[in-house]
Design a protein around this motif. Structure first.
Motif, PDB file in Angstrom:
ATOM      1  N   TYR A  61      35.152   3.052 -44.498  1.00  0.00           N
ATOM      2  CA  TYR A  61      34.601   4.132 -45.351  1.00  0.00           C
ATOM      3  C   TYR A  61      33.118   4.338 -45.074  1.00  0.00           C
ATOM      4  O   TYR A  61      32.397   4.935 -45.863  1.00  0.00           O
ATOM      5  CB  TYR A  61      34.888   3.827 -46.831  1.00  0.00           C
ATOM      6  N   VAL A  98      35.692  10.961 -45.333  1.00  0.00           N
ATOM      7  CA  VAL A  98      34.579  10.489 -46.150  1.00  0.00           C
ATOM      8  C   VAL A  98      33.379  11.359 -45.798  1.00  0.00           C
ATOM      9  O   VAL A  98      32.700  11.132 -44.790  1.00  0.00           O
ATOM     10  CB  VAL A  98      34.273   9.013 -45.826  1.00  0.00           C
ATOM     11  N   HIS A 101      29.113  10.540 -47.533  1.00  0.00           N
ATOM     12  CA  HIS A 101      28.140   9.684 -46.851  1.00  0.00           C
ATOM     13  C   HIS A 101      28.658   9.350 -45.445  1.00  0.00           C
ATOM     14  O   HIS A 101      29.845   9.528 -45.172  1.00  0.00           O
ATOM     15  CB  HIS A 101      27.919   8.393 -47.654  1.00  0.00           C
ATOM     16  N   PHE A 142      28.147  -0.195 -55.801  1.00  0.00           N
ATOM     17  CA  PHE A 142      28.359  -1.540 -55.259  1.00  0.00           C
ATOM     18  C   PHE A 142      27.189  -2.457 -55.577  1.00  0.00           C
ATOM     19  O   PHE A 142      26.812  -3.306 -54.769  1.00  0.00           O
ATOM     20  CB  PHE A 142      28.622  -1.461 -53.758  1.00  0.00           C
ATOM     21  N   GLN A 165      25.623   2.998 -46.172  1.00  0.00           N
ATOM     22  CA  GLN A 165      26.380   4.242 -46.348  1.00  0.00           C
ATOM     23  C   GLN A 165      25.479   5.333 -46.929  1.00  0.00           C
ATOM     24  O   GLN A 165      25.640   5.733 -48.074  1.00  0.00           O
ATOM     25  CB  GLN A 165      27.582   3.981 -47.283  1.00  0.00           C
ATOM     26  N   ARG A 195      42.819  13.670 -47.504  1.00  0.00           N
ATOM     27  CA  ARG A 195      42.407  13.019 -48.755  1.00  0.00           C
ATOM     28  C   ARG A 195      40.897  12.959 -48.680  1.00  0.00           C
ATOM     29  O   ARG A 195      40.351  12.514 -47.665  1.00  0.00           O
ATOM     30  CB  ARG A 195      43.011  11.623 -48.847  1.00  0.00           C
ATOM     31  N   GLU A 240      39.472  12.708 -54.315  1.00  0.00           N
ATOM     32  CA  GLU A 240      39.277  11.535 -55.170  1.00  0.00           C
ATOM     33  C   GLU A 240      38.133  11.864 -56.126  1.00  0.00           C
ATOM     34  O   GLU A 240      37.009  12.102 -55.683  1.00  0.00           O
ATOM     35  CB  GLU A 240      38.921  10.304 -54.347  1.00  0.00           C
ATOM     36  N   TRP A 242      36.755  10.358 -59.565  1.00  0.00           N
ATOM     37  CA  TRP A 242      36.816   9.339 -60.624  1.00  0.00           C
ATOM     38  C   TRP A 242      36.409   9.898 -61.975  1.00  0.00           C
ATOM     39  O   TRP A 242      36.861   9.455 -63.007  1.00  0.00           O
ATOM     40  CB  TRP A 242      35.925   8.150 -60.260  1.00  0.00           C
ATOM     41  N   SER A 279      33.028   4.221 -62.939  1.00  0.00           N
ATOM     42  CA  SER A 279      33.971   3.228 -62.395  1.00  0.00           C
ATOM     43  C   SER A 279      33.273   1.901 -62.091  1.00  0.00           C
ATOM     44  O   SER A 279      33.928   0.877 -61.980  1.00  0.00           O
ATOM     45  CB  SER A 279      34.603   3.768 -61.122  1.00  0.00           C
ATOM     46  N   HIS A 317      44.168   1.370 -52.398  1.00  0.00           N
ATOM     47  CA  HIS A 317      43.494   0.261 -51.698  1.00  0.00           C
ATOM     48  C   HIS A 317      42.274  -0.264 -52.457  1.00  0.00           C
ATOM     49  O   HIS A 317      41.642  -1.239 -52.041  1.00  0.00           O
ATOM     50  CB  HIS A 317      43.082   0.752 -50.306  1.00  0.00           C
ATOM     51  N   GLU A 376      32.528  -4.681 -52.198  1.00  0.00           N
ATOM     52  CA  GLU A 376      32.231  -4.362 -53.604  1.00  0.00           C
ATOM     53  C   GLU A 376      32.240  -5.638 -54.458  1.00  0.00           C
ATOM     54  O   GLU A 376      31.349  -5.876 -55.267  1.00  0.00           O
ATOM     55  CB  GLU A 376      33.272  -3.379 -54.151  1.00  0.00           C
TER      56      GLU A 376
HETATM   57  O1  TEU Z   1      36.160   4.741 -53.669  1.00  0.00           O
HETATM   58  C1  TEU Z   1      35.298   5.291 -54.632  1.00  0.00           C
HETATM   59  C2  TEU Z   1      34.959   4.278 -55.617  1.00  0.00           C
HETATM   60  O2  TEU Z   1      34.052   4.464 -56.363  1.00  0.00           O
HETATM   61  C3  TEU Z   1      35.785   3.038 -55.686  1.00  0.00           C
HETATM   62  O3  TEU Z   1      35.312   2.152 -54.713  1.00  0.00           O
HETATM   63  C4  TEU Z   1      35.636   2.455 -57.058  1.00  0.00           C
HETATM   64  O4  TEU Z   1      34.284   2.503 -57.410  1.00  0.00           O
HETATM   65  C5  TEU Z   1      35.960   1.025 -57.200  1.00  0.00           C
HETATM   66  O5  TEU Z   1      36.440   0.507 -56.023  1.00  0.00           O
HETATM   67  C6  TEU Z   1      36.942   0.961 -58.320  1.00  0.00           C
HETATM   68  O6  TEU Z   1      37.809  -0.084 -58.158  1.00  0.00           O
HETATM   69  C7  TEU Z   1      36.134   5.411 -52.422  1.00  0.00           C
HETATM   70  C8  TEU Z   1      37.063   4.662 -51.497  1.00  0.00           C
HETATM   71  O7  TEU Z   1      38.400   4.736 -52.014  1.00  0.00           O
HETATM   72  C9  TEU Z   1      36.581   3.240 -51.421  1.00  0.00           C
HETATM   73  O8  TEU Z   1      37.475   2.426 -50.666  1.00  0.00           O
HETATM   74  C10 TEU Z   1      35.200   3.242 -50.776  1.00  0.00           C
HETATM   75  O9  TEU Z   1      34.682   1.933 -50.795  1.00  0.00           O
HETATM   76  C11 TEU Z   1      34.243   4.167 -51.553  1.00  0.00           C
HETATM   77  O10 TEU Z   1      34.811   5.418 -51.904  1.00  0.00           O
HETATM   78  C12 TEU Z   1      33.033   4.496 -50.691  1.00  0.00           C
HETATM   79  O11 TEU Z   1      33.452   5.304 -49.623  1.00  0.00           O
END
Ligand code: TEU
Ligand code: CA
Length: 543
Positions: A61, A98, A101, A142, A165, A195, A240, A242, A279, A317, A376
């Motif tokens: 990512y 993606v 970033h 993160f 990133q 996606r 995606e 959130w 999140s 994932h 993360e």
């Molecule tokens: O995820 C967005 C994201 O915010 C998630 O990582 C979430 O914050 C956290 O994992 C909740 O469990 C997307 C992708 O799906 C993720 O794999 C990437 O790490 C992230 O964006 C950055 O690209």
């Protein structure tokens, strides 16, 4: 009916799906080997997580070349063959893009950081500030600040995820145009769609500390639609998001607005965390209240009306495995894994199945941070271990919510490394692979896999499931029951989300007809009131 409205989409995290060359890392050839498995399961599309060039700080990512396949996964020819082999089985490929970033190793960023006058400087988000005094309080998802000081050009740059990133500056038209060129490069390869990773962040206003749902977000997504998606027949796009509410979901997925086909909203996925701004509050655990799950899922089933379109999912994932999270991965493992499948797959929307979900794969348990790969989880651990949190608290949170739970290798059979690889897997295989694997379930009509196969096939061309109305029944707290109906037919879904038995009384006006599916097939359901066994779930036609 759009092609995706009666289909189920299967998500593949390629690194953990199937390794064809014994280096311990899943790859594209490994996916091609499993196309027949996916075709037999009955899925209509594959969402493929990123396979582009990447330093893998965030396992792909963090993209350093959008138009090259990273050699760990194979070659562009492998990807083109995958698109072709999937299409032969009427399976579309969705690429994961993606565009919020890039990697800090992307040529654009390498150029941008050379100096403030560089042509690529404006591709990213820079702010003045003395070293040690970040421009504002924006934080990274993160952990830590969202600002990192770049000494050579003595400015801060923004990164809502890792410092590797850097966020793209969507206000810069030339950058947007380069992104659309790249998306068309992929679209012209005959993929089924995209996606779109954290797409609700591209309208950010950093100086106002706005990240999701910024003022220009829908302008950009509509511009993307006009420059890419709308040029291809029936391209599927799923964003995606959130932070989406149903109102925002309608803005993204109302076909008249020409933005996306659907979104992943995460309101149900935040019900077992304490109230927090977003999140990244995922680590503040609290027990799920089933009444809230019923209310949130039902709200999304009805709030889009006939304007937008839902995705439906429990896993991906980034999320812990649902059977461990809200089911029972010990005593009632089989029953609760099937319950979540039955509960979701009669709802309105496009269901997504994440690799391993269809066989009831479970979370793993780690006892040391050295066993954890996910950036993360690791960032959170090392950020908090010096802030008074105990190692036990942090490892508990990682065991409950960490992303590695979803990333252990797919369990194909009971042989060494679960048949995933002939080499040492990049991440440990769950030690329950000898009991939980595809081979054990493929030909067992009572297996979780058979339940998924039946549900996936049942949805096809089923007007009632695709377009029928939805109504939640009012029952005891731990019983989640709903009706799907139209002018001519109806289905009742009844589930007991607990290890306790519960009484269930049918609404007076319902006449039971034939049962469609049950995780207790021999349990009597034809009576005015019945006893729901632990994690019992069934669907029955009613009049
Ligand atoms: O995820 C967005 C994201 O915010 C998630 O990582 C979430 O914050 C956290 O994992 C909740 O469990 C997307 C992708 O799906 C993720 O794999 C990437 O790490 C992230 O964006 C950055 O690209
Ligand atoms: Ca490999």
């Amino acid at each position: 009916m759009k092609w995706w409205q009666d289909k189920v989409i299967y998500q593949i995290y390629p690194r953990s799906f199937n390794d064809s060359n014994g280096d311990g890392i899943g790859d594209l050839k490994g996916i091609i080997e499993k196309i027949d498995y996916l075709s037999e399961l009955g899925v209509g599309a594959i969402w493929l997580c990123p396979v582009y060039q990447s330093p893998n700080k965030d396992n792909g990512y963090d993209i350093s070349d959008y138009q090259e396949i990273q050699s760990l996964f194979g070659t562009m020819e492998d990807l083109e063959l995958l698109i072709e082999k999937a299409r032969e089985k009427n399976i579309y490929l969705l690429m994961d893009l993606v565009v919020n970033h890039t990697s800090d190793q992307h040529p654009w960023f390498i150029e941008a950081r050379k100096n403030k006058e560089n042509d690529y400087r404006a591709f990213y988000i820079w702010r003045d500030g003395d070293e040690g005094e970040v421009p504002n309080t924006l934080s990274s998802v993160f952990s830590g600040s969202a600002w990192t000081y770049d000494s050579p050009s003595s400015q801060y740059y923004l990164h809502l995820f890792t410092k590797e990133q850097p966020d793209l500056n969507w206000k810069h038209k030339e950058m947007r145009e380069k992104i659309y060129q790249m998306m068309n490069f992929w679209a012209e390869k005959g993929i089924g769609g995209f996606r779109l990773d954290v797409i609700d962040l591209i309208g950010k206003e950093p100086d106002l500390e706005i990240t999701a749902n910024g003022p220009l977000l829908h302008d950009y997504v509509h511009e993307m639609n006009q420059n890419v998606f709308s040029k291809y027949e029936d391209m599927l796009t799923v964003g995606e998001t959130w932070g989406a509410t149903p109102e925002i979901g309608k803005q993204f997925s109302d076909p008249a607005r020409e933005e996306l086909s659907m979104i992943f909203q995460f309101e149900h996925m935040m019900l077992d965390q304490q109230e927090g701004k977003d999140s990244s509050n995922k680590w503040a655990l609290k027990p799920l209240e089933i009444s809230q799950l019923k209310a949130v899922m039902s709200k999304w089933q009805t709030a889009l009306g006939n304007i937008g379109w839902n995705s439906l999912f429990w896993n991906n994932h980034d999320l812990p495995r649902i059977v461990s999270r809200w089911g029972d991965d010990q005593t009632y493992w089989m029953e609760s894994a099937k319950l979540f499948a039955i509960l979701l797959h009669f709802m309105k929307g496009t269901p997504f199945v994440y690799q391993g979900e269809e066989i009831g794969m479970t979370n793993i348990v780690v006892s040391n941070i050295d066993q954890v790969d996910d950036i993360e989880s690791r960032n959170m651990y090392f950020d908090r271990i010096n802030k008074g949190y105990s190692k036990e608290q942090l490892l508990h949170a990682i065991n409950v919510k960490g992303r590695d739970n979803a990333r252990t290798p797919m369990q194909w059979n009971g042989s060494v490394h679960a048949g995933f690889s002939s080499g040492q897997p990049w991440l440990c295989v769950n030690d329950n692979y000898e009991t939980i694997n595809v081979e054990n379930q493929l030909h067992d009509p009572a297996s979780i896999l058979s339940t998924y196969r039946q549900l996936i096939h049942y949805r096809k061309n089923n007007e009632l499931i695709v377009f029928g109305e939805y109504e939640l029944l009012y029952t005891e707290e731990e019983v989640f029951s709903y009706l799907r109906y139209n002018d001519t037919e109806a289905i009742l879904v009844v589930t007991n989300l607990s290890e306790k038995a519960h009484r269930f009384v049918y609404p007076k006006n319902l006449v039971l007809k034939e049962q469609i599916i049950s995780n207790y097939p021999n349990q009597e359901i034809y009576a005015e009131q019945i006893e729901l066994k632990p994690y019992m779930a069934y669907a029955v036609k009613v009049a």
